[in-house]
Design an enzyme around this catalytic site. Structure first.
Site, short mmCIF file in Angstrom:
data_model
loop_
_atom_site.label_atom_id
_atom_site.label_comp_id
_atom_site.label_asym_id
_atom_site.label_seq_id
_atom_site.Cartn_x
_atom_site.Cartn_y
_atom_site.Cartn_z
N ASP A 62 29.57 2.40 83.22
CA ASP A 62 28.56 2.00 82.25
C ASP A 62 28.31 0.50 82.39
O ASP A 62 29.05 -0.19 83.07
CB ASP A 62 28.99 2.35 80.81
CG ASP A 62 30.42 1.97 80.54
OD1 ASP A 62 30.83 0.86 80.93
OD2 ASP A 62 31.15 2.78 79.93
N ASP A 85 27.64 -3.07 80.43
CA ASP A 85 27.72 -3.82 79.17
C ASP A 85 27.04 -5.17 79.35
O ASP A 85 27.12 -5.79 80.40
CB ASP A 85 29.19 -4.03 78.77
CG ASP A 85 29.91 -2.70 78.56
OD1 ASP A 85 29.30 -1.79 77.99
OD2 ASP A 85 31.08 -2.58 78.98
N ASP A 96 40.10 -9.25 78.08
CA ASP A 96 41.50 -8.96 78.40
C ASP A 96 41.96 -9.55 79.74
O ASP A 96 42.77 -10.47 79.78
CB ASP A 96 41.82 -7.46 78.27
CG ASP A 96 40.80 -6.53 78.92
OD1 ASP A 96 39.90 -7.04 79.64
OD2 ASP A 96 40.90 -5.31 78.73
P1 ATP Z 1 35.36 0.86 82.24
O1 ATP Z 1 35.18 0.93 83.70
O2 ATP Z 1 36.41 1.77 81.72
O3 ATP Z 1 34.10 0.90 81.41
P2 ATP Z 1 35.44 -1.85 81.28
O4 ATP Z 1 36.20 -3.04 81.82
O5 ATP Z 1 33.97 -1.92 81.28
O6 ATP Z 1 35.99 -0.60 82.03
P3 ATP Z 1 35.19 -1.41 78.49
O7 ATP Z 1 36.16 -0.72 77.58
O8 ATP Z 1 33.87 -0.78 78.76
O9 ATP Z 1 35.97 -1.64 79.83
O10 ATP Z 1 34.99 -2.88 77.91
C1 ATP Z 1 34.06 -3.79 78.46
C2 ATP Z 1 34.66 -5.18 78.51
O11 ATP Z 1 35.02 -5.63 77.20
C3 ATP Z 1 35.95 -5.29 79.30
O12 ATP Z 1 35.70 -5.49 80.67
C4 ATP Z 1 36.63 -6.48 78.66
O13 ATP Z 1 36.08 -7.70 79.13
C5 ATP Z 1 36.25 -6.34 77.22
N1 ATP Z 1 37.23 -5.55 76.46
C6 ATP Z 1 37.18 -4.24 76.17
N2 ATP Z 1 38.23 -3.86 75.42
C7 ATP Z 1 38.97 -4.93 75.24
C8 ATP Z 1 40.19 -5.21 74.54
N3 ATP Z 1 40.84 -4.23 73.91
N4 ATP Z 1 40.67 -6.48 74.56
C9 ATP Z 1 40.00 -7.46 75.21
N5 ATP Z 1 38.86 -7.27 75.87
C10 ATP Z 1 38.35 -6.04 75.90
MG MG Z 2 32.60 -0.52 80.51
#
Ligand code: ATP
Ligand code: MG
Length: 463
Positions: free
Chosen positions: A60, A62, A158
């Protein structure tokens, strides 16, 4: 964590990184351009930038911006604001949702998913509480809506690899924390002090495991060190949020590896305590072997783009605990259905306080398990009704898994495989020719045959 200084990012120009606009979702680009044209800063951020740099198709997209949630509502007709702990804008395009977050000034858990204030233990009452921000006495963030600038926003993310920003203004990548180097070295490194960041949001421990498994990254040593020590903090996370994380860990195509890592850091024990306790007892150790094989099969299905269901996953996760419960309630060699039902309910009830399994999965899961003894009954036409049961397919797959680890007779599994392939008249002839038999569950300590088989296979010690 350093939020007071405003370091300059390393800016990697368009010509020096591998992200091409063709790989970015058209809808995400629409959102980015619309924000830019309205005079706002707009960046693709997080997992999408990381995955694009790795050459993986992002799950996805963001977006991070200096537009406020209310500005978003004005700019996008198809926009919904969600979340209380963390306000986000969702821009809807058919099935695709582009998540837009306003830059934030302090460290905060990103997600609201499954966050159930009712499920918070009472010791999570805020010690710092204002309209915008609330923190409990352990430092866990309950709500955080203080808006800021991009160079503040970066510190609440994170891992370095998750903290890169792709600027729609000139297609450059902004790196404040060495994220590009982390990706090059294939490592996860927590931004700031790892222990403090895990305390703020213990789900970050599960995220470390998830990304290590998904991306095949190592976990940098200071990021890895607190994991075992702080695993117990998961006990204070709302169970509904842990359900969401559990699905991401086990149903995304890397579940077998995620499970190994969860065990290595003692995290699994806090998600499925009864299963973990059963797995180390000899009579139920095969249930762990079933889980490992089940996860490998699930990974193969996900990779082949086939459907996978939480129902089957939770059946495999909880089977060991159910068998143990049944034995401890005094069921003998041939436990009856009522005892099995009671054991399922007891295990499910205890499980709800850790990883809450919604009824829409818990109910069919129980049905699947309750069908297991019925496979043993093959005499008489009535036995064929099993084939019509809505849960037959999942229950049959579960039987195959039991047979694979020696917990069910392979001949029994073959019978049910064969019977599906023949016409009804032949089925009737087969079941009428069989002598009556009991519907036992494999709840009793394993038979000699099973033990022999397990030894040959080398057992199933946790890795
Ligand atoms: P995925 O491939 O699973 O979507 P993602 O890295 O995009 O991985 P998301 O859960 O969609 O993860 O979150 C988007 C972004 O928001 C992360 O890359 C991170 O920068 C931040 N983020 C999400 N959850 C947290 C958290 N619990 N603590 C700190 N930062 C977070
Ligand atoms: Mg994501």
């Amino acid at each position: 964590m350093n939020v007071s200084t405003h370091p300059q990012p390393l800016i990697i120009p368009r010509s020096e990184h591998s992200i091409s606009r063709a790989a970015i979702s058209a809808n995400a680009l629409k959102v980015l351009y619309r924000l830019k044209e309205a005079g706002y800063e707009a960046f693709l951020v997080g997992g999408a930038v990381r995955d694009l740099l790795l050459g993986i198709t992002p799950k996805d997209f963001d977006v991070a911006t200096n537009a406020l949630p209310d500005d978003m509502r004005r700019l996008f007709r198809n926009c919904r604001l969600i979340g209380r702990r963390f306000r986000l804008a969702h821009v809807h395009f058919g099935n695709e949702i582009i998540e837009v977050a306003t830059f934030r000034a302090a460290a905060a858990p990103e997600r609201e998913e499954g966050d159930d204030p009712e499920a918070d233990p009472s010791d999570a009452l805020p010690v710092e509480d204002s309209e915008e921000r609330a923190v409990d006495h352990r430092g866990r963030i309950l709500r955080d809506n203080i808006y800021g600038t991009i160079d503040e926003d970066v510190w609440r993310r994170d891992f370095g690899a998750n903290a890169l920003y792709y600027n729609v203004e000139d297609f450059s990548v902004w790196d404040f924390v060495g994220g590009v180097a982390d990706i090059r070295e294939r490592r996860l490194k927590m931004i700031g002090d790892p222990e403090a960041r895990y305390r703020e949001d213990p789900v970050r421990m599960l995220r470390a495991v998830r990304f290590a498994a998904k991306l095949d990254f190592s976990i940098e040593s200071s990021t890895e060190e607190p994991l075992g020590r702080l695993a117990h903090l998961l006990d204070g996370v709302p169970p509904a949020r842990l359900f969401d994380e559990t699905l991401k860990l086990f149903l995304s195509g890397f579940g077998a590896k995620a499970y190994r890592l969860l065990r290595r850091y003692g995290l699994f024990e806090h998600l499925f305590p009864r299963s973990a306790a059963a797995f180390v007892l000899t009579p139920y150790a095969y249930a762990q072997e079933m889980l490992e094989i089940g996860l490998v099969n699930t990974d193969e299905r996900v990779i082949a783009d086939k459907a996978v269901t939480p129902t089957f996953l939770f059946a495999v996760l909880l089977w060991g605990a159910v068998l143990r419960e049944m034995n401890e309630q005094g069921a003998g060699h041939a436990p009856d259905l009522a005892q099995l039902l009671q054991a399922c309910d007891a295990v499910l009830k205890a499980q709800q306080s850790r990883v809450a399994i919604p009824r829409r999965f818990a109910v069919p899961m129980r049905e699947l398990l309750m069908l297991q003894p019925r496979f043993n009954r093959r005499a008489g036409v009535k036995s064929l009704s099993l084939l019509q049961h809505p849960r037959f397919r999942a229950a049959y797959d579960f039987l195959l898994l039991r047979a694979q680890v020696g917990a069910a007779d392979p001949e029994l599994a073959q019978w049910w495989t064969h019977i599906q392939t023949i016409p009804q008249e032949e089925r009737v002839a087969l079941v009428q020719a069989r002598p009556a038999e009991a519907a036992a569950v494999d709840g009793a300590p394993p038979a000699a045959g099973r033990r022999r088989r397990r030894r040959r296979r080398g057992g199933a010690a946790p890795k």
